[in-house]
Design an enzyme around this catalytic site. Structure first.
Site, PDB file in Angstrom:
ATOM      1  N   ASN A  49      12.110  75.683   7.820  1.00 24.27           N
ATOM      2  CA  ASN A  49      12.707  74.425   8.273  1.00 24.27           C
ATOM      3  C   ASN A  49      14.144  74.342   7.762  1.00 24.27           C
ATOM      4  O   ASN A  49      14.422  74.687   6.609  1.00 24.27           O
ATOM      5  CB  ASN A  49      11.861  73.282   7.670  1.00 24.27           C
ATOM      6  CG  ASN A  49      12.196  71.912   8.198  1.00 24.27           C
ATOM      7  OD1 ASN A  49      12.224  71.701   9.414  1.00 24.27           O
ATOM      8  ND2 ASN A  49      12.429  70.957   7.302  1.00 24.27           N
ATOM      9  N   ASP A  84      17.639  62.274  12.970  1.00 23.99           N
ATOM     10  CA  ASP A  84      18.367  61.009  12.960  1.00 23.99           C
ATOM     11  C   ASP A  84      19.762  61.270  13.523  1.00 23.99           C
ATOM     12  O   ASP A  84      20.233  62.409  13.542  1.00 23.99           O
ATOM     13  CB  ASP A  84      18.396  60.295  11.596  1.00 23.99           C
ATOM     14  CG  ASP A  84      18.703  61.174  10.411  1.00 23.99           C
ATOM     15  OD1 ASP A  84      19.406  62.190  10.576  1.00 23.99           O
ATOM     16  OD2 ASP A  84      18.268  60.852   9.290  1.00 23.99           O
ATOM     17  N   GLU A 100      15.372  75.148   4.036  1.00 18.84           N
ATOM     18  CA  GLU A 100      16.819  75.330   3.821  1.00 18.84           C
ATOM     19  C   GLU A 100      17.168  76.609   3.067  1.00 18.84           C
ATOM     20  O   GLU A 100      17.867  76.580   2.044  1.00 18.84           O
ATOM     21  CB  GLU A 100      17.388  74.075   3.138  1.00 18.84           C
ATOM     22  CG  GLU A 100      17.127  72.835   3.980  1.00 18.84           C
ATOM     23  CD  GLU A 100      17.527  71.510   3.325  1.00 18.84           C
ATOM     24  OE1 GLU A 100      18.071  71.536   2.217  1.00 18.84           O
ATOM     25  OE2 GLU A 100      17.280  70.469   3.942  1.00 18.84           O
ATOM     26  N   HIS A 146      19.457  66.504  11.776  1.00 18.28           N
ATOM     27  CA  HIS A 146      20.217  65.383  11.206  1.00 18.28           C
ATOM     28  C   HIS A 146      21.588  65.403  11.891  1.00 18.28           C
ATOM     29  O   HIS A 146      22.499  66.115  11.463  1.00 18.28           O
ATOM     30  CB  HIS A 146      20.369  65.538   9.690  1.00 18.28           C
ATOM     31  CG  HIS A 146      19.082  65.384   8.952  1.00 18.28           C
ATOM     32  ND1 HIS A 146      18.392  64.185   8.898  1.00 18.28           N
ATOM     33  CD2 HIS A 146      18.335  66.274   8.252  1.00 18.28           C
ATOM     34  CE1 HIS A 146      17.294  64.344   8.182  1.00 18.28           C
ATOM     35  NE2 HIS A 146      17.229  65.596   7.780  1.00 18.28           N
ATOM     36  N   GLU A 191      13.225  66.280  11.549  1.00 21.32           N
ATOM     37  CA  GLU A 191      13.800  65.218  10.693  1.00 21.32           C
ATOM     38  C   GLU A 191      14.907  64.467  11.436  1.00 21.32           C
ATOM     39  O   GLU A 191      15.972  64.186  10.886  1.00 21.32           O
ATOM     40  CB  GLU A 191      14.377  65.821   9.401  1.00 21.32           C
ATOM     41  CG  GLU A 191      13.393  66.657   8.615  1.00 21.32           C
ATOM     42  CD  GLU A 191      13.921  67.147   7.274  1.00 21.32           C
ATOM     43  OE1 GLU A 191      14.984  66.665   6.823  1.00 21.32           O
ATOM     44  OE2 GLU A 191      13.262  68.009   6.675  1.00 21.32           O
TER      45      GLU A 191
HETATM   46  O1  G3I Z   1      12.557  58.832  -7.894  1.00 24.32           O
HETATM   47  C1  G3I Z   1      13.825  58.246  -8.260  1.00 24.32           C
HETATM   48  C2  G3I Z   1      13.624  56.865  -8.853  1.00 24.32           C
HETATM   49  O2  G3I Z   1      12.883  56.983 -10.036  1.00 24.32           O
HETATM   50  C3  G3I Z   1      15.003  56.230  -9.101  1.00 24.32           C
HETATM   51  O3  G3I Z   1      14.839  54.913  -9.525  1.00 24.32           O
HETATM   52  C4  G3I Z   1      15.838  56.227  -7.820  1.00 24.32           C
HETATM   53  C5  G3I Z   1      17.254  55.698  -8.046  1.00 24.32           C
HETATM   54  O4  G3I Z   1      18.191  56.311  -7.208  1.00 24.32           O
HETATM   55  O5  G3I Z   1      15.947  57.558  -7.345  1.00 24.32           O
HETATM   56  C6  G3I Z   1      14.691  58.130  -7.024  1.00 24.32           C
HETATM   57  O6  G3I Z   1      14.896  59.417  -6.507  1.00 24.32           O
HETATM   58  C7  G3I Z   1      15.417  59.476  -5.196  1.00 24.32           C
HETATM   59  C8  G3I Z   1      14.418  60.216  -4.312  1.00 24.32           C
HETATM   60  O7  G3I Z   1      14.956  60.396  -2.999  1.00 24.32           O
HETATM   61  C9  G3I Z   1      13.109  59.463  -4.182  1.00 24.32           C
HETATM   62  O8  G3I Z   1      13.294  58.193  -3.629  1.00 24.32           O
HETATM   63  C10 G3I Z   1      16.724  60.236  -5.223  1.00 24.32           C
HETATM   64  O9  G3I Z   1      17.697  59.482  -5.933  1.00 24.32           O
HETATM   65  C11 G3I Z   1      17.222  60.510  -3.817  1.00 24.32           C
HETATM   66  O10 G3I Z   1      18.329  61.390  -3.886  1.00 24.32           O
HETATM   67  C12 G3I Z   1      16.133  61.178  -3.007  1.00 24.32           C
HETATM   68  O11 G3I Z   1      16.604  61.352  -1.683  1.00 24.32           O
HETATM   69  C13 G3I Z   1      15.819  62.141  -0.824  1.00 24.32           C
HETATM   70  C14 G3I Z   1      16.567  63.414  -0.434  1.00 24.32           C
HETATM   71  O12 G3I Z   1      15.777  64.160   0.475  1.00 24.32           O
HETATM   72  C15 G3I Z   1      16.877  64.301  -1.623  1.00 24.32           C
HETATM   73  O13 G3I Z   1      17.584  65.424  -1.188  1.00 24.32           O
HETATM   74  C16 G3I Z   1      15.541  61.327   0.424  1.00 24.32           C
HETATM   75  O14 G3I Z   1      14.752  60.193   0.088  1.00 24.32           O
HETATM   76  C17 G3I Z   1      14.804  62.196   1.454  1.00 24.32           C
HETATM   77  O15 G3I Z   1      14.694  61.484   2.657  1.00 24.32           O
HETATM   78  C18 G3I Z   1      15.613  63.465   1.688  1.00 24.32           C
HETATM   79  O16 G3I Z   1      14.930  64.271   2.610  1.00 24.32           O
HETATM   80  C19 G3I Z   1      15.575  65.521   2.928  1.00 24.32           C
HETATM   81  C20 G3I Z   1      14.473  66.485   3.315  1.00 24.32           C
HETATM   82  O17 G3I Z   1      13.526  66.574   2.260  1.00 24.32           O
HETATM   83  C21 G3I Z   1      15.033  67.864   3.647  1.00 24.32           C
HETATM   84  N1  G3I Z   1      16.056  67.774   4.667  1.00 24.32           N
HETATM   85  C22 G3I Z   1      17.130  66.822   4.385  1.00 24.32           C
HETATM   86  C23 G3I Z   1      16.549  65.435   4.118  1.00 24.32           C
HETATM   87  C24 G3I Z   1      17.640  64.431   3.921  1.00 24.32           C
HETATM   88  O18 G3I Z   1      18.350  64.707   2.757  1.00 24.32           O
END
Ligand code: G3I
Length: 347
Positions: A202, A269, A161, A238, A267
């Site tokens: 990416n 969806d 990004e 996405h 990625e």
């Molecule tokens: O690790 C914490 C945990 O300790 C806490 O209890 C929990 C409560 O909300 O949050 C956890 O962190 C989360 C993290 O994923 C791990 O699960 C974050 O809140 C959450 O915002 C984060 O989301 C991820 C997101 O990237 C962040 O931008 C998604 O799972 C993940 O699928 C998503 O993936 C991204 C790609 O890397 C790049 N392209 C876009 C894609 C979708 O956003």
């Protein structure tokens, strides 16, 4: 031929419910239908899914994950906050768990991601760095992580990004402190650490041609001309029903191929405004079919990865309230019309 006939006969008997009797019941399923991975492999492509560590305790989930796809991407486990939570202190727990799971199922790994502006640890974002300090931090992170996974991953999303919607460089900590040269540096350091991994840039919203995708095309052409080790461009895909299908996807993939690069849908969806209706799910299915067909139509499109396979673990509802149902399996792990559409496209 005789074997095939026997298989066909077994299929007829099973379908008709006639293959009863102790011997038939004890035999392994003689007519296991090919998985998405099997079908993709016939085209020389892969079919992958993202996954995330917390989900791996769900055995019904891991059973399908382990059988239906042949490429795995860790959704979070290899990101900076997870792998270098304190400066110079590396933690491979989450990434290793996913690599080990993939290995047990004879699946490859698309590793994600080395350089991004999001999900960075506090130690990195909470202070000012000089260019030479930050360059050293970035080099050490890339070198250490790529070395750790050397020989264990098929590809890396090296830079994620990097551009804004208008095609200008995103004003990240990397760009603001190091200038645009951080991208070539990152690719070179990653290549030194694992010369066999396929190295990708990416991004999202680059599926259709437009200013952001043009920016990648220009950058990729320039990097190739300068001999920088770039192997591919990942199109996250996405997508959302309300914004329309990116009709130029296939042509767009093709123009990157012409630069001598691999492409991949990394990625995928297809979200929708809830509730999901039969009509919306049918439209979603045609999008899954079309985007898969677009990849198959372009020789250097290496494969398709969906951003997890079931609505149960999709990132969408948490990020886009009121939207969801974006993946080919529903929250109960039942295949949706999109799953059948993927099979049709791959057949
Ligand atoms: O690790 C914490 C945990 O300790 C806490 O209890 C929990 C409560 O909300 O949050 C956890 O962190 C989360 C993290 O994923 C791990 O699960 C974050 O809140 C959450 O915002 C984060 O989301 C991820 C997101 O990237 C962040 O931008 C998604 O799972 C993940 O699928 C998503 O993936 C991204 C790609 O890397 C790049 N392209 C876009 C894609 C979708 O956003």
């Amino acid at each position: 031929m005789r074997l095939r006939l026997a298989g066909a006969l077994a299929a007829v008997l099973v379908t008709a419910g006639l293959a009863a009797g102790p011997a038939a019941q004890a035999a392994p399923d003689p007519v296991r239908q090919p998985t998405l991975a099997d079908l993709a492999e016939r085209h020389g492509r892969y079919f992958g899914s993202a996954t995330d560590n917390p989900e791996l305790t769900d055995t019904a989930y891991t059973r399908l994950l382990g059988s239906e796809v042949d490429m795995i991407t860790p959704g979070n486990g290899m990101k900076w906050y997870a792998t270098e939570p304190q400066q110079g202190v590396f933690d491979w727990t989450d990434g290793d768990e996913i690599v080990d799971l993939a290995r047990r199922h004879h699946q490859k790994v698309r590793a994600h991601t080395l350089v991004w502006h999001s999900q960075l640890p506090d130690w990195l974002t909470s202070r000012q760095w000089t260019a030479s300090e930050l360059r050293a931090v970035l080099k050490k992170h890339i070198t250490t992580e790529v070395r750790h996974y050397r020989g264990k991953v098929y590809a890396w999303d090296v830079v994620n990004e990097a551009f804004d919607e208008d095609g200008s460089y995103r004003e990240t900590i990397w760009y603001k402190t190091l200038g645009p040269g951080y991208i070539a540096d990152a690719l070179r350091w990653a290549h030194q650490a694992d010369p066999h991994a396929r190295l990708y840039l990416n991004d999202y919203n680059i599926e259709a041609t437009g200013p952001k995708s043009d920016a990648y095309h220009r950058l990729a052409k320039d990097l190739k001309a300068r001999g920088v080790p770039l192997d591919g461009v990942g199109f996250q895909a996405h997508l959302a029903l309300q914004y329309g299908y990116p009709a130029t996807l296939e042509d767009n993939l093709r123009r990157f191929s012409r630069l001598g690069l691999d492409t991949a849908l990394t990625e995928v969806d297809v979200r929708m405004q809830l509730p999901a209706t039969e009509e919306k799910l049918a439209e979603q299915a045609t999008w899954y079919r079309d985007l898969t067909a677009a990849c198959l139509a372009v020789r250097r499109c290496a494969g398709v990865t969906i951003w997890d396979y079931t609505d149960k673990y999709s990132w969408i509802p948490a990020f886009f309230p009121g939207e969801g149902a974006a993946l080919p399996w529903d929250e109960e792990l039942r295949p949706k019309p999109a799953y059948q559409a993927l099979r049709e496209a791959l057949r």
